[in-house]
Design a protein around this motif. Structure first.
Motif: not given
Lengths: 110, 113
Positions: B80-81, B32-40, B12-19, B108-113
């Protein structure tokens, strides 16, 4: 308010050694959980507790024991470590529904 | 037990919406549906959850289809975070009242500058 903390952060064991992982929470949550995460995989539930003095088995309980002597602490024990228990261990706590996780303990068994 | 299916990776490009899409076709009516994320490889971080209505909080929005067989997590302005592995999870209530979160392998979502 530290949330959920885990001790230690890293540990290396030899096969057959024993150790205890400590999880502590300061949110007065009733429920506590232990998960393991293997490389490239999601988390799997090992054991959990619904209150002080209670424990129950999750999906992958073999080789582990747990105790919840105090509401704020949940201990995970390995009596005789095996290489298959090399993993990252996460603790979580919840009031009823949403679980909040600790930073994890990376365990390597040689 | 209900399971989820997610794409392995997305950019996803930085500043854009990620779907981020998720399929959970075997979900039961009270799960229920839950969403979590894991960084590093840190501990999973809670994002949002829902049962059948769309939900929004300060982090994200959750859109659940009417038949509840799929959902989409929306990060409105990705930074980026936000680069992380995102897990879509069906929460199963155990007979003791506790809950099991069935984690898959996530996206795995990568946000690109």
């Amino acid at each position: 308010n530290a949330g959920v903390t885990q001790t230690p952060k890293f540990r290396v064991l030899k096969t057959g050694q024993s150790m205890t992982l400590l999880c502590a929470q300061d949110m007065n949550h009733e429920y506590m959980y232990w998960y393991r995460q293997d490389p490239g995989m999601g988390l799997r539930l090992i054991h959990y507790s619904v209150g002080e003095g209670t424990t129950a088995k999750g999906e992958v309980p073999d080789g582990y024991n747990v105790s919840r002597l105090k509401k704020q602490n949940f201990l995970l024990g390995l009596e005789s470590a095996a290489p298959s228990q090399t993993s990252v261990y996460f603790c979580a706590s919840s009031r009823r529904d949403t679980q909040y996780f600790g930073p994890g303990t990376r365990l390597t068994v040689l | 037990d209900a399971k989820t299916t997610q794409p392995t990776s997305m950019d996803c490009a930085e500043g854009r919406a990620a779907n981020l899409p998720c399929n959970h076709s075997t979900i039961s009516g009270n799960e229920y549906v839950y969403w979590y994320r894991q960084i590093h490889s840190q501990g999973p971080q809670y994002i949002i959850h829902g049962l059948k209505n769309n939900e929004t909080n300060e982090m994200a929005s959750l859109i659940i289809t009417e038949d509840r067989k799929s959902s989409t997590l929306i990060l409105p302005h990705a930074t980026l975070r936000d680069t992380a592995v995102y897990y879509c999870i069906v929460r199963v209530e155990l007979r003791t009242g506790a809950n099991n979160l069935f984690f898959g392998t996530g996206t795995r979502l990568t946000v690109i500058p």
